[in-house]
Write an enzyme that holds these catalytic residues in place. Structure first.
Site, mmCIF file in Angstrom:
data_model
loop_
_atom_site.group_PDB
_atom_site.id
_atom_site.type_symbol
_atom_site.label_atom_id
_atom_site.label_comp_id
_atom_site.label_asym_id
_atom_site.label_seq_id
_atom_site.Cartn_x
_atom_site.Cartn_y
_atom_site.Cartn_z
ATOM 1 N N GLU A 183 0.937 -1.427 0.067
ATOM 2 C CA GLU A 183 -0.070 0.064 -0.044
ATOM 3 C C GLU A 183 0.919 1.283 -0.052
ATOM 4 O O GLU A 183 1.914 1.377 0.646
ATOM 5 C CB GLU A 183 -0.736 0.131 1.177
ATOM 6 C CG GLU A 183 -2.381 -0.394 1.053
ATOM 7 C CD GLU A 183 -3.315 0.843 0.321
ATOM 8 O OE1 GLU A 183 -2.660 1.634 -0.552
ATOM 9 O OE2 GLU A 183 -4.359 0.681 0.497
ATOM 10 N N ASP A 184 0.381 2.427 -0.625
ATOM 11 C CA ASP A 184 0.960 3.601 -0.178
ATOM 12 C C ASP A 184 0.963 4.404 0.749
ATOM 13 O O ASP A 184 1.852 4.756 1.265
ATOM 14 C CB ASP A 184 0.624 4.672 -1.472
ATOM 15 C CG ASP A 184 -1.264 4.493 -1.470
ATOM 16 O OD1 ASP A 184 -1.706 4.018 -0.711
ATOM 17 O OD2 ASP A 184 -1.641 5.282 -2.156
ATOM 18 N N ASP A 191 -4.111 5.217 6.407
ATOM 19 C CA ASP A 191 -4.770 6.414 6.879
ATOM 20 C C ASP A 191 -5.850 6.087 7.982
ATOM 21 O O ASP A 191 -5.389 5.607 9.431
ATOM 22 C CB ASP A 191 -5.685 7.429 5.786
ATOM 23 C CG ASP A 191 -5.879 8.564 6.170
ATOM 24 O OD1 ASP A 191 -5.222 9.310 6.929
ATOM 25 O OD2 ASP A 191 -6.959 9.135 5.633
ATOM 26 N N PHE A 226 -1.679 15.967 4.302
ATOM 27 C CA PHE A 226 -2.258 15.474 3.051
ATOM 28 C C PHE A 226 -0.778 15.388 2.004
ATOM 29 O O PHE A 226 -0.440 16.347 1.632
ATOM 30 C CB PHE A 226 -3.180 16.196 2.244
ATOM 31 C CG PHE A 226 -3.943 15.059 1.377
ATOM 32 C CD1 PHE A 226 -4.951 14.329 1.446
ATOM 33 C CD2 PHE A 226 -3.383 15.187 -0.133
ATOM 34 C CE1 PHE A 226 -5.454 13.494 0.446
ATOM 35 C CE2 PHE A 226 -3.984 14.564 -1.292
ATOM 36 C CZ PHE A 226 -4.939 13.362 -0.665
ATOM 37 N N ARG A 230 1.056 11.851 -8.865
ATOM 38 C CA ARG A 230 1.601 10.566 -8.588
ATOM 39 C C ARG A 230 3.033 10.479 -9.097
ATOM 40 O O ARG A 230 3.851 9.595 -8.430
ATOM 41 C CB ARG A 230 0.699 9.464 -9.343
ATOM 42 C CG ARG A 230 -0.721 9.532 -8.682
ATOM 43 C CD ARG A 230 -1.460 8.334 -9.293
ATOM 44 N NE ARG A 230 -2.771 8.178 -9.201
ATOM 45 C CZ ARG A 230 -3.547 7.883 -8.245
ATOM 46 N NH1 ARG A 230 -3.018 7.588 -7.129
ATOM 47 N NH2 ARG A 230 -4.933 7.925 -8.232
HETATM 48 P P1 IMP Z 1 -8.064 4.510 4.781
HETATM 49 O O1 IMP Z 1 -6.690 3.932 5.465
HETATM 50 O O2 IMP Z 1 -9.127 3.607 4.401
HETATM 51 O O3 IMP Z 1 -8.532 5.701 5.275
HETATM 52 O O4 IMP Z 1 -7.468 5.017 3.346
HETATM 53 C C1 IMP Z 1 -6.368 4.927 2.529
HETATM 54 C C2 IMP Z 1 -6.328 5.461 1.258
HETATM 55 O O5 IMP Z 1 -6.793 6.895 1.314
HETATM 56 C C3 IMP Z 1 -4.865 5.305 0.633
HETATM 57 O O6 IMP Z 1 -4.616 4.184 0.181
HETATM 58 C C4 IMP Z 1 -4.715 6.546 -0.287
HETATM 59 O O7 IMP Z 1 -5.571 6.411 -1.402
HETATM 60 C C5 IMP Z 1 -5.848 7.406 0.452
HETATM 61 N N1 IMP Z 1 -5.047 8.532 1.223
HETATM 62 C C6 IMP Z 1 -5.165 8.752 2.363
HETATM 63 N N2 IMP Z 1 -4.200 9.538 3.058
HETATM 64 C C7 IMP Z 1 -3.746 10.318 1.745
HETATM 65 C C8 IMP Z 1 -3.010 11.245 1.544
HETATM 66 O O8 IMP Z 1 -2.182 12.189 2.492
HETATM 67 N N3 IMP Z 1 -2.499 11.518 0.375
HETATM 68 C C9 IMP Z 1 -3.236 10.951 -0.774
HETATM 69 N N4 IMP Z 1 -4.113 9.832 -0.302
HETATM 70 C C10 IMP Z 1 -4.077 9.571 0.810
HETATM 71 MG MG MG Z 2 -4.171 3.507 -1.725
#
Ligand code: IMP
Ligand code: MG
Length: 174
Positions: A97-98, A101, A150, A163
């Protein structure tokens, strides 16, 4: 609204960290092979760089997920837009994963992948924002813990932009 990007982690810092993660994974999976599952699109840049630095045999697969309806923030239910090509049973899988969050997407995704009976299932993320966590997710490999800002670059986007930045930057709105 106009915005600009300020550097948070340089290309050198990110590359160095990915090398460390690759070394660690190569050590942990010595004598085995790893099956990397990339969550598109954000995880793609990180996965390619990481895969190049893993010395045990690597296979790759990709999936794409999206939020279900408008209320995903609370439900955490994700829809599979593109599923994996290969079954996972018996494989040593690492989800790439990138960023983690809230943890909602991943906790749902990991549960779903676990139902496919991999030999093992781990999670590797380039970035983690622990302050934002709502759902508990066990992260096995983390590149950087970052504050609640962000970020873009290295696969992460703001409105599908940035990206391709080779570093991690913070979006600032002018
Ligand atoms: P979560 O952990 O389910 O809230 O969502 C994670 C996803 O939200 C990541 O895979 C990203 O695609 C997106 N995301 C969360 N924080 C960021 C950020 O700071 N920049 C860009 N995308 C983000
Ligand atoms: Mg993602």
């Amino acid at each position: 609204m106009a915005e600009h990007v300020e550097m948070m982690l340089s290309e050198e810092e990110v590359d160095k960290k990915i090398q460390e993660l690759g070394d660690q994974i190569s050590k942990d999976y010595a004598g085995k092979s790893v099956h990397l599952v990339c969550v598109l699109k954000g995880g793609s840049f990180f996965m390619c760089e990481l895969a190049k630095r893993i010395t045990v045999p690597v296979s790759l697969d990709f999936m794409s997920v999206s939020s279900y309806g408008g209320d995903t923030k609370s439900s955490g239910v994700v829809k599979i837009v593109k599923d994996l090509d290969e079954p996972l049973n018996g494989k040593d899988v690492i989800v790439i994963e990138d960023i983690v969050d809230s943890g909602r997407t991943l906790s749902y995704l990991l549960e779903m992948l676990n139902d496919r009976k991999p030999a093992s299932l781990r999670l590797c993320t380039l970035l983690d924002k622990p302050e934002r966590r709502v759902v508990d997710v066990k992260v096995d490999y983390t590149g950087f813990e970052i504050p609640d800002e962000f970020v873009v670059g290295y696969g992460l986007d703001y409105d599908q932009k940035y990206r391709n930045l080779p570093y991690i930057g913070v979006v600032k709105f002018d």
